[in-house]
Motif scaffolding. Structure first.
Motif, short mmCIF file in Angstrom:
data_model
loop_
_atom_site.label_atom_id
_atom_site.label_comp_id
_atom_site.label_asym_id
_atom_site.label_seq_id
_atom_site.Cartn_x
_atom_site.Cartn_y
_atom_site.Cartn_z
N VAL A 61 0.76 -1.09 0.02
CA VAL A 61 -0.04 0.05 -0.08
C VAL A 61 0.87 1.22 -0.16
N VAL A 62 1.91 1.35 0.84
CA VAL A 62 2.78 2.45 0.89
C VAL A 62 3.54 2.81 -0.62
N SER A 63 3.84 1.56 -0.94
CA SER A 63 4.74 1.99 -2.65
C SER A 63 3.42 2.45 -3.28
N LEU A 64 2.28 1.93 -3.42
CA LEU A 64 1.28 2.27 -4.31
C LEU A 64 0.89 3.72 -4.21
N VAL A 65 0.65 4.13 -2.92
CA VAL A 65 0.30 5.64 -2.79
C VAL A 65 1.64 6.36 -2.93
N ALA A 66 2.75 6.03 -2.56
CA ALA A 66 3.86 6.92 -2.58
C ALA A 66 4.18 7.13 -4.22
N MET A 71 4.45 11.04 -8.65
CA MET A 71 3.84 11.18 -9.79
C MET A 71 2.99 12.69 -10.00
N VAL A 72 2.00 12.68 -9.03
CA VAL A 72 1.14 13.78 -8.98
C VAL A 72 1.94 15.10 -8.87
N LEU A 73 2.87 15.06 -7.84
CA LEU A 73 3.74 16.19 -7.28
C LEU A 73 4.69 16.69 -8.65
N SER A 74 5.05 15.55 -9.29
CA SER A 74 6.13 15.93 -10.44
C SER A 74 5.15 16.77 -11.66
N LEU A 75 3.97 15.97 -11.92
CA LEU A 75 3.17 16.33 -12.72
C LEU A 75 2.84 18.05 -12.62
N GLN A 76 2.20 18.30 -11.32
CA GLN A 76 1.49 19.49 -11.20
C GLN A 76 2.81 20.50 -11.04
N PHE A 84 7.87 28.75 -17.02
CA PHE A 84 9.10 29.39 -16.79
C PHE A 84 10.04 29.11 -17.46
N HIS A 85 9.84 27.89 -18.15
CA HIS A 85 10.92 27.22 -18.96
C HIS A 85 12.10 26.75 -17.91
N ILE A 86 11.88 26.28 -16.69
CA ILE A 86 12.76 25.69 -15.74
C ILE A 86 12.17 24.35 -15.09
N GLU A 87 11.71 23.67 -16.16
CA GLU A 87 11.04 22.42 -15.60
C GLU A 87 12.27 21.27 -15.17
N GLU A 88 13.28 21.69 -15.43
CA GLU A 88 14.43 20.82 -15.19
C GLU A 88 14.55 20.71 -13.48
N MET A 89 14.05 21.92 -12.81
CA MET A 89 14.10 21.95 -11.30
C MET A 89 13.09 21.03 -10.60
N VAL A 90 12.06 20.39 -11.57
CA VAL A 90 11.30 19.37 -10.74
C VAL A 90 11.79 18.42 -9.99
N GLY A 91 12.93 18.03 -10.16
CA GLY A 91 13.58 17.09 -9.28
C GLY A 91 13.84 17.56 -8.21
N SER A 92 14.26 18.70 -7.85
CA SER A 92 14.75 19.23 -6.51
C SER A 92 13.60 19.39 -5.77
N ILE A 93 12.23 19.76 -6.41
CA ILE A 93 10.89 19.89 -5.66
C ILE A 93 10.45 18.61 -5.14
N VAL A 94 10.47 17.75 -6.17
CA VAL A 94 9.97 16.39 -5.62
C VAL A 94 10.87 15.80 -4.70
N SER A 95 12.00 15.59 -4.82
CA SER A 95 12.89 15.24 -3.82
C SER A 95 12.99 15.90 -2.58
N ILE A 170 10.18 9.36 -5.42
CA ILE A 170 10.99 9.96 -6.36
C ILE A 170 11.12 9.34 -7.68
N PHE A 171 10.89 7.83 -7.45
CA PHE A 171 11.04 7.08 -8.91
C PHE A 171 9.80 7.42 -9.78
N GLY A 172 8.63 7.57 -9.22
CA GLY A 172 7.46 7.87 -9.79
C GLY A 172 7.52 9.26 -10.64
N GLY A 173 8.11 10.28 -9.62
CA GLY A 173 8.34 11.81 -10.17
C GLY A 173 9.25 11.56 -11.30
N ALA A 174 10.41 10.90 -11.26
CA ALA A 174 11.23 10.90 -12.38
C ALA A 174 10.88 10.38 -13.71
#
Ligand SMILES: Nc1ncnc2c1ncn2[C@@H]1O[C@H](COP(=O)(O)OP(=O)(O)OP(=O)(O)O)[C@@H](O)[C@H]1O
Ligand SMILES: [Mg+2]
Lengths: 260, 241
Positions: A61-66, A71-76, A84-95, A170-174
């Motif tokens: 359950v934890v894996s599924l929810v995480a 993924m949602v965090l990364s997408l949003q 702003f053309h800084i989508e590469e920053m998404v990694g820092s926000i997600v982690s 983080i993997f899902g976000g990536a």
């Protein structure tokens, strides 16, 4: 009118007093549980059993929810950042948000709903069916026999679940960043590592340990004090879950204030 | 020696025990009879310290239960065995583990030694081959007998039985009665038995106490009880046949 007012005041007063009594009882039970950890070596098989139930059982359950949270965090955030053309920053926000906030809270909420409820229901059933009285007549301390293994197992397993959830998130976000925002895995990861401080990791882990104490303390206390048959067990279970959720979020706020 | 001195207990204004006095000597079989809801179970739970009296004292070998510290209470309780009315077996453990639990928790015996004692006690209550079963899969009478086996596993000096023979067929019921009497004869065990069954009470008891309206109204040997002029006891005897 007057009597209605007094009865309202009376009920409020009783409610407040009961709240304090419950808080005191929970802290007292936690204290006894921690004290009995001195007997953890001879009782290790019980702890391992509880670790299996609480930790390994919660892993899917934890894996599924995480993964979906990541993924949602990364997408949003990715969509906004791409304006702003800084989508590469998404990694820092997600982690960073996974380590500081999402990982510990998501795992704690799932464990409160799954393991805390089970603890309250199990102990509550044992209470109303006199099993706990029977233990006492056999000079078997119920705190050592029942509470300590559950507490120890949760305090050991919740941080593990949290780390696991964070990494999966983080993997899902990536994956989303790569496929939708076209951010390379390497860039995502590098950004994530660059912006992550030791403090983020430390605060996240501290939170998950505190949450484990909260969930185990509240759920065990509610279970041990269940009264009145099956209905009483149901009520104890509801209280265990609701109070665990509430106190996880309250402590989350204050711990965040404390760290940042 | 168990001395119950002026015990009072009420639950939310409902008076259950109103000044119970009773003393039980070593090696005695004391049977407590009384109607349903009279407070027999409540009284039994006071004797082992599961419930605290509102007023009054209980002495076990001259040591007061109410002033004993928790650690001391645990030591006192090691002399006790108790059979609950509801059996109160641990549902998460097998029958074998239930009966063995006091030995596993309090002794350093090897599994073989424990196993030998467990099957010996299960034989005494006429149960065989159910060691691996879970309590939930057993009948009420079987659970009762397992509870008896668990209570006697450490050869306690005092055993409290809450309706040990209710729910048993007459043959098994008799064998439990004989077991209780044998424990007294061979090991000088003190027994306190709560029951509705006055016939069985007369067979086992050294003395019978009648609990009525929160008080012990009469204590006497079985033959004295049979001859009693107390209307409540007469009623009990009358409906028995
Ligand atoms: N924990 C409790 N809270 C409130 N009331 C209780 C509690 N335990 C017992 N009582 C009340 O005390 C009374 C006596 O109960 P008890 O179980 O001792 O009866 P009993 O004599 O054992 O009856 P029976 O023969 O049916 O087992 C009952 O009216 C019961 O409602
Ligand atoms: Mg009863």
């Amino acid at each position: 009118m007057n009597s209605r007012a007094t009865s309202f005041l009376g009920r409020t007063g009783t409610g407040i007093l009961n709240g304090f009594a419950g808080a005191g009882g929970t802290i007292c039970l936690l204290g006894k549980g921690i004290y009995w950890c001195k007997a953890s070596i001879p009782n290790r098989s019980k702890i391992v059993h509880q670790m299996d139930v609480a930790g390994v059982g919660s892993l899917p359950v934890v894996s599924l929810v995480a993964i979906f949270s990541g993924m949602v965090l990364s997408l949003q955030t990715g969509i906004e950042l791409s304006h702003f053309h800084i989508e590469e920053m998404v990694g820092s926000i997600v982690s960073v948000s996974m380590f500081r906030e999402m990982g510990p809270v998501i795992s704690a909420i799932i464990v409160a709903g799954r393991v805390g409820a089970a603890m309250a229901a199990e102990l509550g059933t044992m209470r109303v069916s006199e099993e706990i009285d029977a233990l006492e007549t056999m000079s078997i301390n119920p705190v050592r026999f029942l509470i300590m293994p559950r507490l120890a197992a949760l305090v050991l397993m919740l941080p593990v679940l949290t780390v696991f959830g964070i990494l999966i998130g983080i993997f899902g976000g990536a994956v989303i960043a790569k496929n939708i925002m076209n951010v390379d895995y390497q860039v995502f990861l590098q950004n994530g590592i660059d912006f992550l401080h030791y403090k983020d990791i430390f605060s996240g882990m501290t939170k998950s340990v505190v949450f484990a104490f909260l969930i185990a303390g509240i759920s065990c206390y509610q279970g041990m004090n269940a009264a009145g048959g099956a209905e009483g067990v149901g009520k104890a279970t509801i209280r265990a879950v609701v109070l665990s959720f509430l106190f996880v979020l309250i402590f989350d706020y204050f711990l965040t204030r404390f760290f940042y | 020696m168990i001395e119950i001195v002026d015990i009072w207990k009420s639950f939310s204004r409902k008076k259950i025990l109103c000044g119970v006095n009773l003393s039980i000597s070593d090696g005695e079989i004391m049977v407590i009879i009384g109607g349903s809801g009279a407070g027999k179970t409540v009284l039994l739970k006071h004797i082992i310290g599961l419930l605290k009296p509102d007023r009054g004292q209980i002495f076990i070998n001259s040591i007061s239960l109410s002033t004993a510290a928790t650690s001391h209470l645990e030591k006192i309780r090691k002399q006790f065995g108790m059979v609950f009315q509801s059996s109160a077996l641990l549902n998460s453990l097998t029958v074998w583990e239930n009966v063995a639990l006091p030995l596993i928790e309090h002794t350093n015996m090897s599994t073989e030694e424990i196993g030998k004692l467990v099957s010996e006690k299960l034989n005494l209550v006429q149960l065989h081959g159910i060691e691996r079963e879970m309590p939930a899969n057993l009948s009420g009478g079987m659970k009762k007998r397992i509870a008896v086996a668990r209570a006697i596993i450490r050869n306690p000096a005092i055993i409290l039985y809450d309706e040990p023979t209710s729910g048993l067929d007459p043959v098994t019921g008799h064998s439990i009665e004989n077991l209780i009497v044998d424990l007294k004869r061979n090991l000088n065990v003190t027994s306190v038995i709560v029951t509705h069954d006055i016939e069985g009470a007369c067979r086992m008891a050294d003395r019978i106490a009648m609990l009525l309206h929160g008080e012990i109204v009469e204590v006497g040997t079985p033959s004295e009880t049979r001859k009693s002029s107390n209307p409540a006891i007469r009623q009990f005897l009358q409906y028995e046949k």
